[in-house]
Design an enzyme around this catalytic site. Structure first.
Site, PDB file in Angstrom:
ATOM      1  CD  GLU A 296      -2.761  -0.906   2.605  1.00  0.00           C
ATOM      2  OE1 GLU A 296      -2.307  -0.272   3.596  1.00  0.00           O
ATOM      3  OE2 GLU A 296      -3.847  -1.496   2.619  1.00  0.00           O
TER       4      GLU A 296
ATOM      5  CG  HIS B 101       1.213  -1.655  16.195  1.00  0.00           C
ATOM      6  ND1 HIS B 101       0.750  -0.768  15.240  1.00  0.00           N
ATOM      7  CD2 HIS B 101       2.500  -1.917  15.856  1.00  0.00           C
ATOM      8  CE1 HIS B 101       1.712  -0.541  14.357  1.00  0.00           C
ATOM      9  NE2 HIS B 101       2.788  -1.212  14.714  1.00  0.00           N
TER      10      HIS B 101
ATOM     11  NE  ARG C 136     -11.078  -7.331  18.904  1.00  0.00           N
ATOM     12  CZ  ARG C 136     -10.168  -7.005  18.004  1.00  0.00           C
ATOM     13  NH1 ARG C 136      -9.968  -7.795  16.956  1.00  0.00           N
ATOM     14  NH2 ARG C 136      -9.455  -5.895  18.122  1.00  0.00           N
TER      15      ARG C 136
HETATM   16  C1  MV4 Z   1      -0.667   1.736   7.596  1.00  0.00           C
HETATM   17  C2  MV4 Z   1       0.030   2.897   7.979  1.00  0.00           C
HETATM   18  C3  MV4 Z   1       0.332   3.814   7.011  1.00  0.00           C
HETATM   19  N1  MV4 Z   1      -0.014   3.591   5.721  1.00  0.00           N
HETATM   20  N2  MV4 Z   1      -0.998   1.555   6.300  1.00  0.00           N
HETATM   21  C4  MV4 Z   1      -0.682  -0.415  11.847  1.00  0.00           C
HETATM   22  C5  MV4 Z   1      -1.684  -1.353  12.400  1.00  0.00           C
HETATM   23  C6  MV4 Z   1      -2.401  -1.909  11.249  1.00  0.00           C
HETATM   24  N3  MV4 Z   1      -3.791  -2.054  11.564  1.00  0.00           N
HETATM   25  C7  MV4 Z   1      -2.186  -0.945  10.138  1.00  0.00           C
HETATM   26  N4  MV4 Z   1      -1.145  -0.060  10.577  1.00  0.00           N
HETATM   27  C8  MV4 Z   1      -0.722   0.947   9.784  1.00  0.00           C
HETATM   28  N5  MV4 Z   1      -1.039   0.811   8.473  1.00  0.00           N
HETATM   29  C9  MV4 Z   1      -0.663   2.469   5.398  1.00  0.00           C
HETATM   30  N6  MV4 Z   1      -1.001   2.251   4.124  1.00  0.00           N
HETATM   31  C10 MV4 Z   1       0.347   3.056   9.332  1.00  0.00           C
HETATM   32  C11 MV4 Z   1      -0.018   2.072  10.251  1.00  0.00           C
HETATM   33  C12 MV4 Z   1       0.315   2.353  11.623  1.00  0.00           C
HETATM   34  C13 MV4 Z   1      -0.670   2.583  12.586  1.00  0.00           C
HETATM   35  C14 MV4 Z   1      -2.026   2.515  12.273  1.00  0.00           C
HETATM   36  C15 MV4 Z   1      -2.980   2.750  13.234  1.00  0.00           C
HETATM   37  C16 MV4 Z   1      -2.607   3.082  14.523  1.00  0.00           C
HETATM   38  C17 MV4 Z   1      -1.281   3.158  14.862  1.00  0.00           C
HETATM   39  C18 MV4 Z   1      -0.298   2.923  13.910  1.00  0.00           C
HETATM   40  C19 MV4 Z   1       1.051   3.005  14.248  1.00  0.00           C
HETATM   41  C20 MV4 Z   1       1.993   2.759  13.304  1.00  0.00           C
HETATM   42  C21 MV4 Z   1       1.636   2.431  11.989  1.00  0.00           C
END
Ligand code: MV4
Length: 450
Positions: A200, A235, A291
Protein backbone atom coordinates in the site's frame (compact mmCIF):
# COMPACT_ATOMS: atom_id res chain seq x y z
CA UNK A 1 -33.84 -16.29 24.29
CA UNK A 2 -30.91 -18.27 25.69
CA UNK A 3 -31.23 -19.69 29.19
CA UNK A 4 -27.51 -20.07 29.82
CA UNK A 5 -24.43 -18.49 28.22
CA UNK A 6 -20.87 -19.70 28.65
CA UNK A 7 -18.40 -16.82 28.74
CA UNK A 8 -15.15 -17.96 27.12
CA UNK A 9 -12.96 -15.22 28.54
CA UNK A 10 -11.59 -13.66 31.74
CA UNK A 11 -11.04 -10.27 33.40
CA UNK A 12 -13.12 -7.18 32.81
CA UNK A 13 -14.73 -8.42 29.57
CA UNK A 14 -15.99 -11.61 31.21
CA UNK A 15 -17.67 -9.37 33.81
CA UNK A 16 -19.02 -7.07 31.12
CA UNK A 17 -20.71 -10.01 29.36
CA UNK A 18 -21.93 -11.45 32.68
CA UNK A 19 -23.62 -8.15 33.53
CA UNK A 20 -25.51 -8.04 30.22
CA UNK A 21 -26.63 -11.66 30.72
CA UNK A 22 -27.84 -10.95 34.26
CA UNK A 23 -29.93 -8.01 33.14
CA UNK A 24 -31.49 -10.24 30.46
CA UNK A 25 -32.30 -13.04 32.94
CA UNK A 26 -29.71 -15.36 31.41
CA UNK A 27 -27.62 -17.62 33.66
CA UNK A 28 -23.85 -17.60 33.15
CA UNK A 29 -21.04 -20.14 33.12
CA UNK A 30 -17.49 -18.89 33.73
CA UNK A 31 -14.47 -20.79 32.51
CA UNK A 32 -11.11 -20.23 34.13
CA UNK A 33 -7.53 -21.42 34.32
CA UNK A 34 -6.03 -22.68 37.58
CA UNK A 35 -4.40 -19.21 37.95
CA UNK A 36 -7.85 -17.55 37.90
CA UNK A 37 -9.69 -19.63 40.50
CA UNK A 38 -10.07 -16.48 42.67
CA UNK A 39 -10.97 -14.16 39.80
CA UNK A 40 -14.02 -11.91 39.97
CA UNK A 41 -15.60 -13.40 36.84
CA UNK A 42 -15.59 -16.82 38.50
CA UNK A 43 -17.14 -15.45 41.70
CA UNK A 44 -19.99 -13.68 39.92
CA UNK A 45 -20.99 -16.38 37.44
CA UNK A 46 -23.73 -18.86 38.34
CA UNK A 47 -21.39 -21.77 37.58
CA UNK A 48 -17.74 -22.16 36.73
CA UNK A 49 -15.54 -24.77 35.09
CA UNK A 50 -11.75 -24.98 35.30
CA UNK A 51 -10.50 -25.58 31.75
CA UNK A 52 -6.76 -25.91 32.25
CA UNK A 53 -3.43 -24.62 33.54
CA UNK A 54 -2.32 -20.95 33.62
CA UNK A 55 -0.94 -20.71 30.10
CA UNK A 56 -3.74 -19.55 27.82
CA UNK A 57 -2.93 -22.06 25.05
CA UNK A 58 -3.95 -24.83 27.43
CA UNK A 59 -6.99 -23.09 29.02
CA UNK A 60 -8.66 -20.02 27.45
CA UNK A 61 -7.66 -21.29 23.99
CA UNK A 62 -8.37 -24.97 24.71
CA UNK A 63 -11.27 -25.64 22.33
CA UNK A 64 -12.09 -29.23 23.40
CA UNK A 65 -12.09 -28.22 27.10
CA UNK A 66 -14.33 -25.22 26.44
CA UNK A 67 -16.80 -27.21 24.32
CA UNK A 68 -16.88 -29.89 27.06
CA UNK A 69 -17.56 -27.19 29.67
CA UNK A 70 -20.49 -25.91 27.59
CA UNK A 71 -21.87 -29.44 27.15
CA UNK A 72 -21.50 -30.41 30.83
CA UNK A 73 -23.27 -27.23 31.97
CA UNK A 74 -25.88 -27.28 29.19
CA UNK A 75 -25.05 -23.80 27.91
CA UNK A 76 -27.06 -22.75 24.81
CA UNK A 77 -24.55 -20.17 23.64
CA UNK A 78 -20.90 -19.10 23.97
CA UNK A 79 -19.75 -15.48 24.13
CA UNK A 80 -16.04 -15.26 23.26
CA UNK A 81 -15.38 -11.67 24.47
CA UNK A 82 -12.35 -10.16 22.71
CA UNK A 83 -8.92 -11.71 22.13
CA UNK A 84 -8.53 -15.46 22.80
CA UNK A 85 -10.99 -17.36 20.51
CA UNK A 86 -13.09 -14.37 19.48
CA UNK A 87 -11.75 -14.23 15.90
CA UNK A 88 -11.11 -17.94 15.42
CA UNK A 89 -13.39 -19.05 12.53
CA UNK A 90 -12.64 -22.68 13.31
CA UNK A 91 -13.88 -22.26 16.89
CA UNK A 92 -17.06 -20.52 15.69
CA UNK A 93 -17.77 -23.49 13.35
CA UNK A 94 -17.04 -26.10 16.01
CA UNK A 95 -19.38 -24.36 18.46
CA UNK A 96 -22.18 -24.43 15.86
CA UNK A 97 -21.48 -28.11 15.01
CA UNK A 98 -22.14 -28.92 18.67
CA UNK A 99 -25.57 -27.30 18.50
CA UNK A 100 -24.38 -24.30 20.53
CA UNK A 101 -24.83 -20.69 19.33
CA UNK A 102 -21.65 -18.70 18.80
CA UNK A 103 -22.40 -15.12 19.85
CA UNK A 104 -20.57 -13.46 17.00
CA UNK A 105 -20.34 -13.20 13.23
CA UNK A 106 -20.60 -16.06 10.73
CA UNK A 107 -17.41 -18.17 10.47
CA UNK A 108 -17.02 -17.22 6.78
CA UNK A 109 -16.80 -13.51 7.64
CA UNK A 110 -14.37 -14.14 10.50
CA UNK A 111 -12.21 -16.11 8.05
CA UNK A 112 -12.33 -13.46 5.28
CA UNK A 113 -11.40 -10.60 7.63
CA UNK A 114 -8.62 -12.69 9.23
CA UNK A 115 -6.82 -12.75 5.88
CA UNK A 116 -5.86 -9.11 5.34
CA UNK A 117 -5.62 -9.55 1.56
CA UNK A 118 -9.07 -11.11 1.30
CA UNK A 119 -10.39 -8.45 3.68
CA UNK A 120 -9.12 -5.65 1.46
CA UNK A 121 -10.32 -7.24 -1.80
CA UNK A 122 -13.73 -7.72 -0.16
CA UNK A 123 -13.85 -4.15 1.16
CA UNK A 124 -13.01 -2.80 -2.29
CA UNK A 125 -15.71 -4.96 -3.92
CA UNK A 126 -18.22 -3.58 -1.39
CA UNK A 127 -17.33 0.01 -2.34
CA UNK A 128 -15.37 0.82 0.83
CA UNK A 129 -12.49 3.25 0.05
CA UNK A 130 -9.08 1.54 0.36
CA UNK A 131 -5.46 2.73 0.48
CA UNK A 132 -4.08 2.68 -3.11
CA UNK A 133 -1.91 -0.39 -3.53
CA UNK A 134 -1.54 -3.84 -5.07
CA UNK A 135 -4.66 -5.66 -6.25
CA UNK A 136 -4.37 -8.58 -3.86
CA UNK A 137 -1.02 -10.27 -3.23
CA UNK A 138 2.32 -9.14 -4.66
CA UNK A 139 4.17 -12.27 -5.76
CA UNK A 140 7.48 -11.10 -7.22
CA UNK A 141 10.01 -8.33 -6.75
CA UNK A 142 9.30 -7.14 -10.32
CA UNK A 143 5.59 -6.91 -9.56
CA UNK A 144 6.26 -4.97 -6.34
CA UNK A 145 8.49 -2.50 -8.22
CA UNK A 146 5.77 -2.05 -10.87
CA UNK A 147 3.04 -1.36 -8.28
CA UNK A 148 5.29 1.09 -6.39
CA UNK A 149 6.24 2.87 -9.61
CA UNK A 150 2.57 3.43 -10.37
CA UNK A 151 1.50 4.50 -6.86
CA UNK A 152 4.60 6.26 -5.57
CA UNK A 153 6.83 5.94 -2.50
CA UNK A 154 6.89 5.51 0.42
CA UNK A 155 5.17 2.10 0.26
CA UNK A 156 4.26 -0.26 3.09
CA UNK A 157 4.47 -4.05 2.77
CA UNK A 158 1.97 -5.96 4.91
CA UNK A 159 1.58 -9.67 5.61
CA UNK A 160 -1.81 -11.18 4.71
CA UNK A 161 -1.63 -13.16 7.95
CA UNK A 162 -0.62 -10.08 10.00
CA UNK A 163 -2.89 -7.33 11.25
CA UNK A 164 -2.84 -5.11 14.29
CA UNK A 165 0.61 -3.88 13.28
CA UNK A 166 2.32 -7.26 13.00
CA UNK A 167 4.28 -8.08 9.84
CA UNK A 168 4.64 -4.59 8.32
CA UNK A 169 7.68 -2.88 6.71
CA UNK A 170 8.07 0.50 4.99
CA UNK A 171 10.09 0.96 1.76
CA UNK A 172 11.12 4.59 1.07
CA UNK A 173 12.38 4.09 -2.50
CA UNK A 174 12.90 1.56 -5.31
CA UNK A 175 16.47 0.97 -4.21
CA UNK A 176 15.51 -0.42 -0.81
CA UNK A 177 12.28 -2.16 -1.90
CA UNK A 178 13.82 -5.58 -2.77
CA UNK A 179 15.63 -5.82 0.62
CA UNK A 180 12.57 -4.66 2.57
CA UNK A 181 10.35 -7.12 0.75
CA UNK A 182 12.72 -10.05 1.36
CA UNK A 183 12.96 -9.20 5.07
CA UNK A 184 9.18 -8.74 5.41
CA UNK A 185 8.56 -12.07 3.68
CA UNK A 186 11.06 -13.94 5.86
CA UNK A 187 9.53 -12.44 9.02
CA UNK A 188 5.99 -13.26 7.90
CA UNK A 189 7.02 -16.84 7.10
CA UNK A 190 8.64 -17.21 10.53
CA UNK A 191 5.80 -15.54 12.49
CA UNK A 192 2.72 -16.81 10.66
CA UNK A 193 3.90 -19.68 8.45
CA UNK A 194 2.44 -17.69 5.53
CA UNK A 195 4.54 -15.23 3.53
CA UNK A 196 1.75 -13.78 1.35
CA UNK A 197 2.30 -10.01 1.20
CA UNK A 198 0.44 -7.00 -0.17
CA UNK A 199 1.48 -3.39 -0.68
CA UNK A 200 0.00 0.00 0.00
CA UNK A 201 0.93 3.63 -0.27
CA UNK A 202 2.37 4.52 3.15
CA UNK A 203 0.34 7.31 4.76
CA UNK A 204 2.69 9.44 6.85
CA UNK A 205 0.46 11.23 9.37
CA UNK A 206 -2.99 9.64 9.48
CA UNK A 207 -5.39 9.24 12.36
CA UNK A 208 -6.83 5.82 13.19
CA UNK A 209 -10.61 6.12 13.05
CA UNK A 210 -12.89 3.09 13.26
CA UNK A 211 -16.60 2.77 12.54
CA UNK A 212 -18.82 0.61 14.78
CA UNK A 213 -21.32 -1.51 12.86
CA UNK A 214 -24.12 -3.71 14.15
CA UNK A 215 -26.14 -6.09 11.98
CA UNK A 216 -29.04 -8.46 12.73
CA UNK A 217 -30.23 -11.59 10.92
CA UNK A 218 -33.12 -9.66 9.30
CA UNK A 219 -30.94 -7.54 7.02
CA UNK A 220 -30.81 -4.49 9.29
CA UNK A 221 -27.40 -2.83 9.52
CA UNK A 222 -26.78 0.29 11.58
CA UNK A 223 -23.61 2.30 12.21
CA UNK A 224 -22.96 3.68 15.70
CA UNK A 225 -20.51 6.37 14.69
CA UNK A 226 -16.75 6.28 14.98
CA UNK A 227 -14.04 6.06 17.61
CA UNK A 228 -10.70 7.82 17.33
CA UNK A 229 -8.01 5.33 18.39
CA UNK A 230 -4.94 7.21 17.18
CA UNK A 231 -3.31 7.21 20.62
CA UNK A 232 -1.34 3.97 20.50
CA UNK A 233 2.03 2.74 21.70
CA UNK A 234 3.55 -0.20 19.83
CA UNK A 235 0.11 -0.92 18.34
CA UNK A 236 -1.51 -1.03 21.78
CA UNK A 237 -4.29 1.50 22.21
CA UNK A 238 -3.89 3.68 25.31
CA UNK A 239 -6.87 6.05 25.12
CA UNK A 240 -9.88 6.10 22.78
CA UNK A 241 -12.56 8.70 22.24
CA UNK A 242 -15.85 9.24 20.46
CA UNK A 243 -16.68 11.24 18.48
CA UNK A 244 -13.34 11.83 16.73
CA UNK A 245 -12.12 15.42 17.24
CA UNK A 246 -11.18 15.37 13.52
CA UNK A 247 -14.66 14.87 12.02
CA UNK A 248 -17.71 17.08 11.72
CA UNK A 249 -21.29 15.80 12.08
CA UNK A 250 -21.81 15.75 8.31
CA UNK A 251 -18.69 13.60 7.67
CA UNK A 252 -19.69 11.26 10.53
CA UNK A 253 -23.19 10.58 9.20
CA UNK A 254 -22.34 10.41 5.50
CA UNK A 255 -19.40 8.09 6.00
CA UNK A 256 -21.12 5.97 8.67
CA UNK A 257 -24.09 5.38 6.35
CA UNK A 258 -21.78 4.46 3.48
CA UNK A 259 -19.95 1.88 5.61
CA UNK A 260 -23.23 0.45 6.95
CA UNK A 261 -24.57 0.04 3.40
CA UNK A 262 -21.41 -1.81 2.31
CA UNK A 263 -21.56 -4.14 5.33
CA UNK A 264 -25.23 -4.85 4.55
CA UNK A 265 -24.17 -6.08 1.08
CA UNK A 266 -21.74 -8.47 2.78
CA UNK A 267 -24.56 -10.13 4.75
CA UNK A 268 -22.63 -9.57 7.97
CA UNK A 269 -24.09 -10.57 11.35
CA UNK A 270 -23.37 -9.16 14.79
CA UNK A 271 -21.05 -6.33 15.85
CA UNK A 272 -18.05 -5.39 13.77
CA UNK A 273 -15.53 -2.60 13.51
CA UNK A 274 -14.28 -1.26 10.22
CA UNK A 275 -10.85 0.36 10.71
CA UNK A 276 -9.66 3.29 8.63
CA UNK A 277 -6.70 5.58 8.32
CA UNK A 278 -7.91 9.16 7.95
CA UNK A 279 -5.69 11.76 6.31
CA UNK A 280 -6.45 15.07 4.58
CA UNK A 281 -10.20 14.55 4.85
CA UNK A 282 -10.17 11.07 3.28
CA UNK A 283 -10.85 7.61 4.73
CA UNK A 284 -8.85 4.53 3.72
CA UNK A 285 -9.89 1.02 4.84
CA UNK A 286 -7.17 -1.01 6.58
CA UNK A 287 -8.82 -3.90 8.42
CA UNK A 288 -12.12 -5.14 9.83
CA UNK A 289 -12.43 -6.62 13.32
CA UNK A 290 -15.16 -9.23 13.63
CA UNK A 291 -15.48 -9.00 17.42
CA UNK A 292 -16.65 -6.81 20.26
CA UNK A 293 -13.75 -4.43 20.91
CA UNK A 294 -12.06 -3.38 24.14
CA UNK A 295 -13.13 0.23 23.47
CA UNK A 296 -16.83 -0.51 22.81
CA UNK A 297 -17.88 1.42 25.97
CA UNK A 298 -17.08 4.80 24.39
CA UNK A 299 -19.68 4.04 21.73
CA UNK A 300 -22.10 2.92 24.44
CA UNK A 301 -21.41 6.23 26.19
CA UNK A 302 -22.42 8.43 23.27
CA UNK A 303 -25.31 6.26 21.99
CA UNK A 304 -26.76 4.76 25.20
CA UNK A 305 -26.89 1.37 23.40
CA UNK A 306 -25.79 -1.78 25.26
CA UNK A 307 -23.67 -3.49 22.60
CA UNK A 308 -23.38 -6.78 24.47
CA UNK A 309 -27.14 -7.01 25.00
CA UNK A 310 -27.63 -6.36 21.29
CA UNK A 311 -25.04 -9.04 20.41
CA UNK A 312 -26.93 -11.59 22.50
CA UNK A 313 -30.31 -10.56 21.04
CA UNK A 314 -28.95 -10.77 17.48
CA UNK A 315 -27.45 -14.22 18.09
CA UNK A 316 -30.84 -15.45 19.36
CA UNK A 317 -32.46 -14.29 16.10
CA UNK A 318 -34.10 -11.11 17.41
CA UNK A 319 -34.10 -7.95 15.28
CA UNK A 320 -32.11 -4.87 16.34
CA UNK A 321 -34.04 -2.94 18.98
CA UNK A 322 -33.47 0.37 17.09
CA UNK A 323 -33.18 1.73 13.55
CA UNK A 324 -30.53 4.08 12.20
CA UNK A 325 -32.80 7.09 12.66
CA UNK A 326 -33.27 6.19 16.35
CA UNK A 327 -29.53 6.45 17.03
CA UNK A 328 -28.71 9.82 18.58
CA UNK A 329 -25.12 10.80 19.27
CA UNK A 330 -24.96 12.49 22.62
CA UNK A 331 -21.92 14.31 24.00
CA UNK A 332 -18.42 12.91 24.24
CA UNK A 333 -16.83 9.81 25.78
CA UNK A 334 -13.21 8.89 26.51
CA UNK A 335 -11.76 5.57 27.66
CA UNK A 336 -8.42 5.27 29.46
CA UNK A 337 -6.92 1.80 29.39
CA UNK A 338 -5.31 1.23 32.77
CA UNK A 339 -2.60 -1.42 32.66
CA UNK A 340 -0.62 -3.19 35.36
CA UNK A 341 2.58 -1.68 33.96
CA UNK A 342 5.28 0.75 34.96
CA UNK A 343 4.12 4.11 33.55
CA UNK A 344 7.56 4.83 32.00
CA UNK A 345 8.99 1.48 30.92
CA UNK A 346 5.67 -0.31 30.37
CA UNK A 347 7.07 -3.49 31.87
CA UNK A 348 4.30 -5.56 33.48
CA UNK A 349 3.71 -5.19 37.23
CA UNK A 350 1.69 -8.21 38.35
CA UNK A 351 1.08 -8.57 42.08
CA UNK A 352 -1.34 -8.06 44.93
CA UNK A 353 -3.82 -5.16 44.95
CA UNK A 354 -3.64 -3.86 48.54
CA UNK A 355 -6.13 -0.96 48.23
CA UNK A 356 -8.85 -0.47 45.70
CA UNK A 357 -11.06 2.60 45.38
CA UNK A 358 -12.59 3.17 41.95
CA UNK A 359 -13.98 6.61 41.05
CA UNK A 360 -17.70 7.18 40.61
CA UNK A 361 -20.24 9.90 40.14
CA UNK A 362 -22.11 11.27 37.14
CA UNK A 363 -20.70 10.21 33.79
CA UNK A 364 -18.09 7.84 35.24
CA UNK A 365 -17.93 4.13 34.40
CA UNK A 366 -15.28 1.65 35.48
CA UNK A 367 -15.08 -1.74 33.75
CA UNK A 368 -12.72 -3.84 35.82
CA UNK A 369 -12.50 -7.21 37.55
CA UNK A 370 -10.20 -5.87 40.31
CA UNK A 371 -10.94 -6.06 44.03
CA UNK A 372 -8.94 -5.33 47.13
CA UNK A 373 -6.75 -8.34 47.90
CA UNK A 374 -6.80 -9.60 44.28
CA UNK A 375 -3.53 -10.84 42.86
CA UNK A 376 -2.96 -9.75 39.23
CA UNK A 377 -1.53 -12.89 37.63
CA UNK A 378 1.57 -12.62 35.41
CA UNK A 379 0.22 -14.85 32.62
CA UNK A 380 -2.21 -12.62 30.75
CA UNK A 381 -2.68 -9.20 29.16
CA UNK A 382 -1.83 -6.32 31.52
CA UNK A 383 -5.15 -4.47 31.03
CA UNK A 384 -6.72 -4.36 34.51
CA UNK A 385 -9.29 -1.59 34.22
CA UNK A 386 -11.03 0.71 31.78
CA UNK A 387 -12.12 4.12 32.98
CA UNK A 388 -14.81 5.50 30.69
CA UNK A 389 -16.04 9.04 31.18
CA UNK A 390 -18.92 10.79 29.45
CA UNK A 391 -19.59 14.52 29.25
CA UNK A 392 -21.96 16.84 27.39
CA UNK A 393 -18.98 17.92 25.24
CA UNK A 394 -15.27 17.10 24.94
CA UNK A 395 -14.24 19.77 27.42
CA UNK A 396 -16.61 18.57 30.12
CA UNK A 397 -15.48 15.02 29.42
CA UNK A 398 -11.81 16.01 29.91
CA UNK A 399 -12.47 17.84 33.19
CA UNK A 400 -14.43 14.87 34.51
CA UNK A 401 -11.74 12.45 33.35
CA UNK A 402 -9.05 14.34 35.25
CA UNK A 403 -11.18 14.29 38.39
CA UNK A 404 -11.89 10.56 38.01
CA UNK A 405 -8.22 9.65 37.39
CA UNK A 406 -7.24 11.64 40.49
CA UNK A 407 -9.84 9.75 42.54
CA UNK A 408 -8.80 6.30 41.36
CA UNK A 409 -6.75 4.37 43.93
CA UNK A 410 -5.11 1.10 42.89
CA UNK A 411 -2.61 0.31 45.64
CA UNK A 412 0.11 -2.32 45.78
CA UNK A 413 1.22 -2.31 42.14
CA UNK A 414 2.28 0.32 39.63
CA UNK A 415 -0.29 1.20 36.97
CA UNK A 416 -0.50 3.54 33.97
CA UNK A 417 -2.83 6.00 35.79
CA UNK A 418 0.02 8.57 36.18
CA UNK A 419 0.67 8.41 32.41
CA UNK A 420 -2.99 9.18 31.68
CA UNK A 421 -2.86 12.22 33.98
CA UNK A 422 0.19 13.53 32.10
CA UNK A 423 -1.40 12.80 28.73
CA UNK A 424 -4.67 14.62 29.36
CA UNK A 425 -2.80 17.69 30.67
CA UNK A 426 -1.01 18.08 27.31
CA UNK A 427 -2.05 20.95 25.02
CA UNK A 428 -1.99 19.00 21.75
CA UNK A 429 -4.15 16.32 23.34
CA UNK A 430 -6.51 18.90 24.81
CA UNK A 431 -6.91 20.40 21.34
CA UNK A 432 -7.51 16.98 19.76
CA UNK A 433 -4.42 17.65 17.68
CA UNK A 434 -2.76 14.25 17.31
CA UNK A 435 -2.08 11.49 14.75
CA UNK A 436 -1.01 7.83 15.07
CA UNK A 437 2.62 8.79 15.77
CA UNK A 438 1.95 11.53 18.30
CA UNK A 439 1.76 9.39 21.48
CA UNK A 440 5.13 7.68 20.99
CA UNK A 441 6.78 11.10 20.65
CA UNK A 442 4.90 12.38 23.71
CA UNK A 443 6.09 9.41 25.79
CA UNK A 444 9.70 9.81 24.59
CA UNK A 445 9.65 13.43 25.82
CA UNK A 446 8.33 12.73 29.33
CA UNK A 447 10.58 13.57 32.31
CA UNK A 448 11.60 10.78 34.73
CA UNK A 449 9.02 10.06 37.45
CA UNK A 450 9.99 11.30 40.90
C1 MV4 B 1 -0.67 1.74 7.60
C2 MV4 B 1 0.03 2.90 7.98
C3 MV4 B 1 0.33 3.81 7.01
N1 MV4 B 1 -0.01 3.59 5.72
N2 MV4 B 1 -1.00 1.56 6.30
C4 MV4 B 1 -0.68 -0.42 11.85
C5 MV4 B 1 -1.68 -1.35 12.40
C6 MV4 B 1 -2.40 -1.91 11.25
N3 MV4 B 1 -3.79 -2.05 11.56
C7 MV4 B 1 -2.19 -0.94 10.14
N4 MV4 B 1 -1.15 -0.06 10.58
C8 MV4 B 1 -0.72 0.95 9.78
N5 MV4 B 1 -1.04 0.81 8.47
C9 MV4 B 1 -0.66 2.47 5.40
N6 MV4 B 1 -1.00 2.25 4.12
C10 MV4 B 1 0.35 3.06 9.33
C11 MV4 B 1 -0.02 2.07 10.25
C12 MV4 B 1 0.32 2.35 11.62
C13 MV4 B 1 -0.67 2.58 12.59
C14 MV4 B 1 -2.03 2.51 12.27
C15 MV4 B 1 -2.98 2.75 13.23
C16 MV4 B 1 -2.61 3.08 14.52
C17 MV4 B 1 -1.28 3.16 14.86
C18 MV4 B 1 -0.30 2.92 13.91
C19 MV4 B 1 1.05 3.00 14.25
C20 MV4 B 1 1.99 2.76 13.30
C21 MV4 B 1 1.64 2.43 11.99
Amino acid sequence: MFEKVLIANRGEIALRVHRACREMGIRTVAIHSTADADAMHVRLADESVCVGPPNAAASYLNIPAIISAAEITNADAIHPGYGFLSENANFASIVAEHGITFIGPKPEHIRIMGDKIEAKVTAKRLGIPCVPGSEGAVRTEAEALRVAEEIGYPMILKAAAGGGGRGMKVARNAEELPRVMATARAEAKASFGDDSMYMERYLQKPRHIEVQIIADSHGNVVHLGERDCSLQRRHQKILEEAPSPALNAEERLTFGNQVAESIRKLGYLGVGTVEFLYEDGQFFFIEMNTRLQVEHPVTEGITGIDLVREQIRIASGAPLSFRQEDVKFNGHAIECRINAENPRTFSPTPGKITDYHPPGGLGVRVDSALYSGYRVPPYYDSLISKLIVHGANRNECLMRLRRALEEYVIGGIETTIPLHLELIANNDFMNGDYDIHWLEKFIAGLPPLK
